[in-house]
Enzyme design. Structure first.
Site, PDB file in Angstrom:
ATOM      1  N   ARG A   7       0.814  -1.220   0.000  1.00  0.00           N
ATOM      2  CA  ARG A   7       0.000   0.000   0.000  1.00  0.00           C
ATOM      3  C   ARG A   7       0.851   1.276   0.000  1.00  0.00           C
ATOM      4  O   ARG A   7       0.411   2.317  -0.474  1.00  0.00           O
ATOM      5  CB  ARG A   7      -0.950  -0.006   1.195  1.00  0.00           C
ATOM      6  CG  ARG A   7      -2.104  -0.967   0.943  1.00  0.00           C
ATOM      7  CD  ARG A   7      -3.037  -1.044   2.102  1.00  0.00           C
ATOM      8  NE  ARG A   7      -2.852  -2.293   2.816  1.00  0.00           N
ATOM      9  CZ  ARG A   7      -3.431  -2.590   3.966  1.00  0.00           C
ATOM     10  NH1 ARG A   7      -4.219  -1.712   4.539  1.00  0.00           N
ATOM     11  NH2 ARG A   7      -3.229  -3.745   4.540  1.00  0.00           N
TER      12      ARG A   7
ATOM     13  N   SER B 140      -1.055  -7.663  10.887  1.00  0.00           N
ATOM     14  CA  SER B 140      -2.241  -8.046  11.658  1.00  0.00           C
ATOM     15  C   SER B 140      -2.055  -9.448  12.263  1.00  0.00           C
ATOM     16  O   SER B 140      -1.267 -10.257  11.760  1.00  0.00           O
ATOM     17  CB  SER B 140      -3.465  -8.005  10.760  1.00  0.00           C
ATOM     18  OG  SER B 140      -3.269  -8.852   9.656  1.00  0.00           O
TER      19      SER B 140
ATOM     20  N   CYS C 134      -0.140   0.576  15.921  1.00  0.00           N
ATOM     21  CA  CYS C 134      -0.346  -0.605  16.764  1.00  0.00           C
ATOM     22  C   CYS C 134      -0.264  -0.235  18.235  1.00  0.00           C
ATOM     23  O   CYS C 134      -0.652  -1.010  19.091  1.00  0.00           O
ATOM     24  CB  CYS C 134       0.687  -1.671  16.439  1.00  0.00           C
ATOM     25  SG  CYS C 134       2.322  -1.192  16.954  1.00  0.00           S
TER      26      CYS C 134
ATOM     27  N   GLU D 164      -9.675  -5.352  16.855  1.00  0.00           N
ATOM     28  CA  GLU D 164      -8.893  -4.164  16.520  1.00  0.00           C
ATOM     29  C   GLU D 164      -9.604  -3.405  15.396  1.00  0.00           C
ATOM     30  O   GLU D 164      -9.874  -3.985  14.344  1.00  0.00           O
ATOM     31  CB  GLU D 164      -7.491  -4.585  16.066  1.00  0.00           C
ATOM     32  CG  GLU D 164      -6.592  -3.405  15.758  1.00  0.00           C
ATOM     33  CD  GLU D 164      -5.215  -3.839  15.258  1.00  0.00           C
ATOM     34  OE1 GLU D 164      -5.134  -4.729  14.396  1.00  0.00           O
ATOM     35  OE2 GLU D 164      -4.219  -3.255  15.726  1.00  0.00           O
TER      36      GLU D 164
HETATM   37  P1  NAD Z   1      -1.386  -6.926   7.158  1.00  0.00           P
HETATM   38  O1  NAD Z   1      -1.337  -8.091   8.063  1.00  0.00           O
HETATM   39  O2  NAD Z   1      -2.541  -6.782   6.238  1.00  0.00           O
HETATM   40  O3  NAD Z   1      -0.095  -6.897   6.214  1.00  0.00           O
HETATM   41  C1  NAD Z   1       1.218  -6.978   6.730  1.00  0.00           C
HETATM   42  C2  NAD Z   1       2.136  -7.584   5.680  1.00  0.00           C
HETATM   43  O4  NAD Z   1       1.706  -8.918   5.401  1.00  0.00           O
HETATM   44  C3  NAD Z   1       2.129  -6.845   4.345  1.00  0.00           C
HETATM   45  O5  NAD Z   1       3.432  -6.810   3.841  1.00  0.00           O
HETATM   46  C4  NAD Z   1       1.212  -7.705   3.475  1.00  0.00           C
HETATM   47  O6  NAD Z   1       1.532  -7.631   2.119  1.00  0.00           O
HETATM   48  C5  NAD Z   1       1.457  -9.101   4.012  1.00  0.00           C
HETATM   49  N1  NAD Z   1       0.280  -9.956   3.886  1.00  0.00           N
HETATM   50  C6  NAD Z   1      -1.029  -9.572   3.895  1.00  0.00           C
HETATM   51  N2  NAD Z   1      -1.832 -10.645   3.775  1.00  0.00           N
HETATM   52  C7  NAD Z   1      -1.025 -11.729   3.699  1.00  0.00           C
HETATM   53  C8  NAD Z   1      -1.266 -13.135   3.572  1.00  0.00           C
HETATM   54  N3  NAD Z   1      -2.505 -13.628   3.516  1.00  0.00           N
HETATM   55  N4  NAD Z   1      -0.209 -13.950   3.538  1.00  0.00           N
HETATM   56  C9  NAD Z   1       1.040 -13.475   3.608  1.00  0.00           C
HETATM   57  N5  NAD Z   1       1.336 -12.155   3.711  1.00  0.00           N
HETATM   58  C10 NAD Z   1       0.322 -11.296   3.762  1.00  0.00           C
HETATM   59  O7  NAD Z   1      -1.227  -5.624   8.083  1.00  0.00           O
HETATM   60  P2  NAD Z   1      -1.366  -4.100   7.674  1.00  0.00           P
HETATM   61  O8  NAD Z   1      -2.806  -3.785   7.419  1.00  0.00           O
HETATM   62  O9  NAD Z   1      -0.373  -3.739   6.627  1.00  0.00           O
HETATM   63  O10 NAD Z   1      -0.890  -3.387   9.010  1.00  0.00           O
HETATM   64  C11 NAD Z   1      -1.741  -3.116  10.084  1.00  0.00           C
HETATM   65  C12 NAD Z   1      -1.642  -4.160  11.169  1.00  0.00           C
HETATM   66  O11 NAD Z   1      -0.300  -4.257  11.638  1.00  0.00           O
HETATM   67  C13 NAD Z   1      -2.462  -3.846  12.390  1.00  0.00           C
HETATM   68  O12 NAD Z   1      -3.077  -5.023  12.842  1.00  0.00           O
HETATM   69  C14 NAD Z   1      -1.446  -3.346  13.397  1.00  0.00           C
HETATM   70  O13 NAD Z   1      -1.814  -3.492  14.750  1.00  0.00           O
HETATM   71  C15 NAD Z   1      -0.288  -4.209  13.055  1.00  0.00           C
HETATM   72  N6  NAD Z   1       0.967  -3.644  13.546  1.00  0.00           N
HETATM   73  C16 NAD Z   1       1.562  -4.268  14.599  1.00  0.00           C
HETATM   74  C17 NAD Z   1       2.738  -3.757  15.113  1.00  0.00           C
HETATM   75  C18 NAD Z   1       3.425  -4.428  16.267  1.00  0.00           C
HETATM   76  O14 NAD Z   1       4.581  -4.146  16.515  1.00  0.00           O
HETATM   77  N7  NAD Z   1       2.755  -5.308  16.984  1.00  0.00           N
HETATM   78  C19 NAD Z   1       3.304  -2.610  14.543  1.00  0.00           C
HETATM   79  C20 NAD Z   1       2.663  -2.016  13.458  1.00  0.00           C
HETATM   80  C21 NAD Z   1       1.489  -2.557  12.960  1.00  0.00           C
END
Ligand code: NAD
Length: 510
Positions: A179, A228, A283, A385
Site C-alpha cells: 500500500r 495483523s 499498533c 482491533e
Molecule cells: P497486514 O497483516 O494486512 O499486512 C502486513 C504484511 O503482510 C504486508 O506486507 C502484506 O503484504 C502481508 N500480507 C497480507 N496478507 C497476507 C497473507 N494472507 N499472507 C502473507 N502475507 C500477507 O497488516 P497491515 O494492514 O499492513 O498493518 C496493520 C496491522 O499491523 C495492524 O493489525 C497493526 O496493529 C499491526 N501492527 C503491529 C505492530 C506491532 O509491533 N505489533 C506494529 C505495526 C502494525
C-alpha cells in the site's frame, strides 16, 4: 495525476516487475491512484535471494566497525533527505508530515543504536574453564533474512528489522506493504549510496504469493514480520514449519486505565493524541479508555468530547491537521462498519466520525474522530482491533476490574495507567499481562536500546524487536571449547583428564 510505475530493488538496481500483476497505491487525501506497484513472481523473489546470498558472503566477512561505517553514512543521508522522505511517506500513507518525520526518525533511532554493533556482537570468554581449556562463544550472522512489514510505519518498521540484521552481517530481503512501498524503495537507494554492497538490501514488492515464496525458500534463514494478528500467526507457523527463525508481531487493543486521582486535563490531551493520531492507524494507539468509577468516567467523557470538537482533520500537507485520512477506501469502510456494529450492539455513540467530509477532498478516505461510551467487554468494538480514529470508553467499577480488562484481553501490546499514586502504578506495572506499559505515558513505545514487543495475540516468537533481542534474533551463537596441549603443564595432568583419560564419558571441568 500521472500514475508512477514502481519497481523492485534487487542486486543494487531498480528492476521492473514482470508478473503483469499490480497493486494500486493511492493518494489517500484525494482517493486518486498515484502509483502501481508490481507484485513479484517467484523468479523475481528468487533473484533477490540469489543476489542477497552472494552479497552476504562479502558483507558478513567485514568486521563490525566497517559495517557500522556504512550505517553511519546511511543515518546522515536519511537526515539529509528527511523532507523528501516525509513528503513521500505522507503522500502514500496519509499521515501528517510531522508524523511522517517521526516515522522515519524512530526508524533511524534503531539504526543509531546499531552503530554500537561491535559491542552487541561480542561473545563471551572463560579462561581456564578446565585445566588448559578455554571456552568462548561467538555470534555469527544467519545469512539471508527476510522482513515482511505493514503499511502503517513504512519507514520505521523496515529500519527496525534491517538495522540489526545488517549490522550483524546478514543480507536482507524486504517485502514491504504493497500500500505504501515508495519509501522502502528510496531507503534501498540510500543504503546503496551509503556504501552498502549491492545485493545486501533488496526490496521485493508483492502480496501473499510473494510472501509464501520467502516462507518456503530454504535460503531464507529468518523472518521478521509485523502486521495483523491472523497473518502474524500464519507467518509464524509457516516459517517455523520450514525450519526458520521467526518473530511475528500482530495487532493490538491498547487500554488506558484512568484512576480517579489522575490529572484529567493531562489524560484528555494524552488520549486524544494517542487515540486519533495517525487516524488511529498505530499498533500502539490507545483505543480503549477505562475510567475507574462513574464520576471519573463522566469527567473523562466530558473532557474528551470538548477536545474532539477542536480536532482538525486534513490532508497530510495541512500543517495544522491533527490527523489525516485512512490509507485506503477499504480501511475507511471497515472502520465505518465497526461504528455501525457498535451502535447495533448498544454502545453509546457520543461523537460520530462517519459523516466527516473535507471540502475539496470529497473523494479522500477520511473519517472524523469517533467516541463511544458505555462499551462492554462482550462487544465486537471492544474485542477486535478497529485500526481507525475510534476511541471506546469501558467504565470499570474499581481498580481490580480495570486491571482485569487488559490482562484478560486477547491482545497484549501496550497499556497505560494514569494516576498520581505510586503504589497503584507499581502494582499495575507488575501485574498487568501486557508487553509494554506506560505510567502517565500514553504511547509507551520503548526507546531503541530497549526492546519492543507485545504479548499474547500481539506477538509470536521468543525475542522482541530492536534492543539486545534483535542482535540475538539475527545471529546464531557458536560456542567453542578449546584445549591446546601446550596449555597443560606437567603436574596439571590430573586436572586435565578431560577427554584424555576417558573418551567415552561426558567431560567435566573439575
Ligand atoms: P497486514 O497483516 O494486512 O499486512 C502486513 C504484511 O503482510 C504486508 O506486507 C502484506 O503484504 C502481508 N500480507 C497480507 N496478507 C497476507 C497473507 N494472507 N499472507 C502473507 N502475507 C500477507 O497488516 P497491515 O494492514 O499492513 O498493518 C496493520 C496491522 O499491523 C495492524 O493489525 C497493526 O496493529 C499491526 N501492527 C503491529 C505492530 C506491532 O509491533 N505489533 C506494529 C505495526 C502494525
Amino acid at each position: 495525476m500521472s500514475v508512477r510505475e514502481l519497481t523492485h530493488f534487487i542486486g543494487g538496481k531498480h528492476v521492473a516487475g514482470t508478473s503483469g500483476r499490480f497493486g494500486d497505491v493511492f493518494e489517500p487525501s484525494t482517493g486518486e491512484v498515484q502509483a502501481r506497484v508490481p507484485l513479484a513472481t517467484k523468479a523475481e523473489i528468487e533473484a533477490a535471494i540469489v543476489n542477497a546470498e552472494e552479497a552476504q558472503k562479502e558483507w558478513g566477512s567485514w568486521n563490525p566497525q566497517k559495517r557500522v561505517r556504512v550505517l553511519m553514512r546511511f543515518v546522515q543521508l536519511v537526515q539529509d533527505n528527511m523532507d523528501e522522505l516525509a513528503a513521500l511517506l505522507s503522500s502514500e500513507h496519509g499521515k501528517t508530515i510531522p508524523d511522517a518525520r517521526g516515522d522515519v526518525q524512530r526508524g533511524l533511532e534503531v539504526i543509531e543504536v546499531c552503530l554500537g554493533a561491535a559491542h552487541m556482537l561480542k561473545g563471551e570468554f572463560t579462561d581456564s574453564a578446565g585445566t588448559g581449556i578455554d571456552v568462548y562463544s561467538m555470534r555469527q550472522p544467519l545469512g539471508v533474512v527476510a522482513g515482511i512489514t505493514p503499511f502503517n510505519f513504512p519507514a520505521m518498521i523496515p529500519l527496525w528489522k534491517a538495522g540489526p540484521a545488517l549490522a550483524s552481517g546478514n543480507a536482507f530481503v524486504l517485502k514491504p506493504s504493497e500500500r505504501d512501498p515508495s519509501v522502502p524503495l528510496r531507503l534501498a537507494e540510500l543504503f546503496l549510496e551509503a556504501g552498502l554492497p549491492a545485493g545486501v538490501f533488496n526490496v521485493v514488492n508483492g502480496d501473499k504469493e510473494s510472501v509464501d515464496v520467502l516462507l518456503e525458500d530454504p535460503r531464507i534463514k529468518a523472518v521478521g514480520f509485523v502486521g495483523s494478528t491472523p497473518i502474524a500467526q500464519y507467518i509464524y507457523e509457516t516459517a517455523a514449519k520450514n525450519g526458520k527463525r521467526a518473530q511475528c508481531f500482530g495487532g493490538a487493543k491498547n487500554h488506558a486505565i484512568i484512576m480517579p486521582d489522575a490529572d484529567m486535563d493531562q489524560v484528555a490531551d494524552a488520549l486524544v493524541g494517542a487515540a486519533y493520531g495517525a487516524a488511529g492507524e498505530r499498533c500502539m494507539a490507545l483505543s480503549v479508555a477505562v475510567p475507574v468509577g462513574e464520576e471519573t468516567a463522566d469527567r473523562l467523557v466530558a473532557k474528551l468530547t470538548e477536545r474532539i470538537a477542536d480536532l482538525r482533520v486534513g490532508p497530510g500537507t495541512d500543517e495544522k491537521a491533527d490527523f489525516g485520512p485512512l490509507v485506503t477506501a477499504d480501511a475507511r469502510d471497515r472502520v465505518h462498519g465497526y461504528i455501525a456494529k457498535g451502535v447495533e450492539e448498544g454502545a453509546e455513540l457520543v461523537v460520530d466520525g462517519r459523516d466527516f467530509v473535507l471540502a475539496g477532498h470529497e473523494n479522500g478516505f477520511f473519517s472524523g474522530p469517533t467516541l463511544f461510551d458505555k462499551v462492554t467487554p462482550g462487544m465486537s468494538i471492544y474485542l477486535e482491533e478497529i485500526f481507525g480514529p475510534v476511541l471506546t470508553v469501558v467504565r470499570a467499577a474499581d481498580y481490580e476490574e480495570a486491571l482485569r480488562l487488559p490482562t484478560e484481553h486477547e491482545y497484549g501490546n501496550g497499556v497505560a495507567i494514569f494516576t498520581r499514586d505510586g503504589d497503584t502504578a507499581r502494582d499495575f506495572t507488575r501485574r498487568v499481562e501486557v508487553g509494554m506499559v506506560g505510567v502517565n505515558v500514553p504511547i509507551p513505545v520503548p526507546i531503541a536500546y530497549y526492546t519492543f514487543g507485545g504479548w499474547k495475540a500481539s506477538g509470536f516468537g521468543d525475542l522482541n524487536q530492536h534492543g539486545p533481542d534483535a542482535f540475538r534474533f539475527y545471529t546464531k551463537t557458536k560456542t567453542v571449547t578449546q584445549r591446546f596441549p601446550s596449555g597443560v603443564k606437567e603436574g596439571d595432568i590430573e586436572g586435565a583428564h578431560v577427554a584424555d583419560t576417558d573418551h567415552f564419558v561426558i567431560p567435566t571441568m573439575d
